[in-house]
Design a protein around this motif. Structure first.
Motif, PDB file in Angstrom:
ATOM      1  N   GLU A  23       0.850  -1.185   0.000  1.00 11.67           N
ATOM      2  CA  GLU A  23       0.000   0.000   0.000  1.00 11.67           C
ATOM      3  C   GLU A  23       0.890   1.242   0.000  1.00 11.67           C
ATOM      4  OE1 GLU A  23      -3.792  -1.908   2.437  1.00 11.67           O
ATOM      5  OE2 GLU A  23      -2.417  -0.541   3.467  1.00 11.67           O
ATOM      6  N   SER A  25       1.319   5.657  -1.719  1.00 14.07           N
ATOM      7  CA  SER A  25       0.599   6.835  -2.191  1.00 14.07           C
ATOM      8  C   SER A  25       1.500   7.691  -3.071  1.00 14.07           C
ATOM      9  CB  SER A  25       0.094   7.670  -1.004  1.00 14.07           C
ATOM     10  OG  SER A  25       1.179   8.266  -0.303  1.00 14.07           O
ATOM     11  N   THR A  26       0.855   8.536  -3.885  1.00 13.60           N
ATOM     12  CA  THR A  26       1.550   9.534  -4.690  1.00 13.60           C
ATOM     13  C   THR A  26       0.790  10.844  -4.552  1.00 13.60           C
ATOM     14  OG1 THR A  26       0.241   9.128  -6.673  1.00 13.60           O
ATOM     15  CG2 THR A  26       2.220   7.793  -6.394  1.00 13.60           C
ATOM     16  N   ASP A  49      -6.584   0.946  -7.179  1.00 15.34           N
ATOM     17  CA  ASP A  49      -6.810   2.302  -6.681  1.00 15.34           C
ATOM     18  C   ASP A  49      -7.497   2.226  -5.314  1.00 15.34           C
ATOM     19  OD1 ASP A  49      -7.445   4.948  -6.224  1.00 15.34           O
ATOM     20  OD2 ASP A  49      -8.098   5.332  -8.269  1.00 15.34           O
ATOM     21  N   THR A  51      -7.813   5.121  -3.358  1.00 18.28           N
ATOM     22  CA  THR A  51      -8.108   6.494  -2.950  1.00 18.28           C
ATOM     23  C   THR A  51      -9.493   6.611  -2.332  1.00 18.28           C
ATOM     24  OG1 THR A  51      -6.657   7.393  -4.650  1.00 18.28           O
ATOM     25  CG2 THR A  51      -8.305   8.876  -3.737  1.00 18.28           C
ATOM     26  N   CYS A  64      -3.915  12.688  -1.213  1.00 20.85           N
ATOM     27  CA  CYS A  64      -3.060  12.108  -2.248  1.00 20.85           C
ATOM     28  C   CYS A  64      -3.722  10.870  -2.844  1.00 20.85           C
ATOM     29  CB  CYS A  64      -1.709  11.744  -1.653  1.00 20.85           C
ATOM     30  SG  CYS A  64      -0.848  13.131  -0.916  1.00 20.85           S
ATOM     31  N   SER A  65      -3.215  10.427  -3.982  1.00 22.95           N
ATOM     32  CA  SER A  65      -3.680   9.187  -4.593  1.00 22.95           C
ATOM     33  C   SER A  65      -3.118   8.004  -3.807  1.00 22.95           C
ATOM     34  CB  SER A  65      -3.223   9.103  -6.045  1.00 22.95           C
ATOM     35  OG  SER A  65      -3.787  10.139  -6.813  1.00 22.95           O
ATOM     36  N   LYS A  66      -3.983   7.106  -3.419  1.00 21.27           N
ATOM     37  CA  LYS A  66      -3.575   5.910  -2.692  1.00 21.27           C
ATOM     38  C   LYS A  66      -3.731   4.708  -3.612  1.00 21.27           C
ATOM     39  CE  LYS A  66      -3.538   8.552   1.004  1.00 21.27           C
ATOM     40  NZ  LYS A  66      -2.309   9.006   1.661  1.00 21.27           N
ATOM     41  N   CYS A 283       2.100  12.807   2.869  1.00 20.25           N
ATOM     42  CA  CYS A 283       3.202  13.002   1.933  1.00 20.25           C
ATOM     43  C   CYS A 283       3.744  14.415   1.988  1.00 20.25           C
ATOM     44  CB  CYS A 283       2.764  12.647   0.520  1.00 20.25           C
ATOM     45  SG  CYS A 283       1.668  13.853  -0.212  1.00 20.25           S
ATOM     46  N   CYS A 287      -1.045  17.889   3.336  1.00 27.66           N
ATOM     47  CA  CYS A 287      -1.867  16.720   3.652  1.00 27.66           C
ATOM     48  C   CYS A 287      -1.947  16.508   5.152  1.00 27.66           C
ATOM     49  CB  CYS A 287      -1.294  15.475   2.966  1.00 27.66           C
ATOM     50  SG  CYS A 287      -1.645  15.402   1.205  1.00 27.66           S
TER      51      CYS A 287
END
Length: 300
Positions: A23, A25-26, A49, A51, A64-66, A283, A287
């Protein structure tokens, strides 16, 4: 006797099937689909995905994108080499991050083992869980994390010896109303009940993108399973005097790998110096403050 100066080399991993789930994130500007495109040109790993799941869990609208990296079935040394390829490709995406709530899961194929042999694995796991906690960050210890609950706190070791079926064994190790809830233990046997795949799952490790941590934990989990079934006395660990003694017994009598012993001894020492463990949970400062993501990412 001359003191050894060269580090030990790890043992060869057993030629068995395994799989990993990471897992990560970005930035919100880099979708799980874009991650999948980058990795797809290098590996056959699946990208899920996450998120929406994290938005629902944290009631946040701007995060963020998870995503979760789910490997295909891997095997032995070639599987370790494929993990290297995945991490190399992942490294081309700038500033991939890990939050404290994220996990790294390892599945080990146990289709060749009987119920009694798997009971040995479980009997070994219970007394050493707290020693394994010592080389995990605080967010993964005891019952702190709801998605990797303690087996030791809810299981009577003696009950494992009386299990005659895999369903009984899984019920004792992972008590819960249904598999979707019962699977959230550090050692999860629910796949053996649902028939989803012939694996047991180690959920104890924190999320990470560090290659050494990933590969060493895979080797630890595989060695733990395959060596536990060979032990004549599966309850040997209960004779340990304290956690340090227990750690040494794990590494000598079960894992039997001096390289992994040194790695996790150092990991234990590092974590006790840094009580915050690894992964800040966000991140960037934006956030962390539940505001706009300010992370800067290179094009993918």
């Amino acid at each position: 006797m001359r003191k050894r100066t060269e580090p030990f080399r790890p043992n060869e991993i057993a030629e068995c099937n395994f799989g990993i789930e990471l897992e990560l994130s970005t930035s919100a500007h880099v979708s799980a689909g874009e991650v999948a495109r980058v990795l797809g040109s290098h590996t056959s790993i699946d990208v899920k995905d996450l998120t929406e799941d994290f938005v629902q869990a944290r009631n946040r609208t701007d995060i963020c994108s998870k995503f979760e990296l789910v490997s295909p079935v891997l095997a032995g040394g070639s599987g370790i080499a494929e993990i290297d390829q995945v991490l190399k490709a992942l490294g081309t995406i700038s500033s991939v991050e890990v939050g404290r709530s994220m996990g790294f899961h390892v599945h080990v194929d146990v289709s060749k083992f009987s119920c009694k042999e798997l009971a040995k694995v479980c009997q070994n796991f219970l007394p050493i869980e707290r020693a394994m906690d010592s080389f995990m960050p605080p967010s993964r210890r005891e019952d702190v994390q709801q998605y990797c609950r303690s087996n030791e706190k809810v299981v009577e070791s003696a009950a494992l010896s009386n299990c005659e079926t895999l369903a009984e064994l899984a019920s004792v190790m992972n008590p819960g109303e249904h598999p979707g809830v019962a699977r959230y233990y550090k050692l999860n046997l629910q796949n053996l009940v649902t028939g989803r795949q012939p694996t047991i799952e180690f959920r104890q490790h924190s999320g990470t993108s560090n290659g050494s941590k990933i590969k060493n934990w895979v080797m630890f989990c595989v060695a733990f399973v395959h060596n536990s079934v060979k032990l004549d006395d599966a309850s040997l660990m209960v004779t340990a005097n304290d956690d340090d003694h227990l750690f040494e017994m794990i590494m000598v009598d079960v894992i039997n790998d001096r390289y992994l012993r040194d790695f996790y001894r150092n990991r234990h020492n590092e974590l006790h110096k840094d009580h915050h463990g690894e992964g800040g949970g966000s991140c960037c400062e934006g956030c962390a403050a539940r505001g706009q993501c300010a992370a800067k990412f290179l094009p993918v």
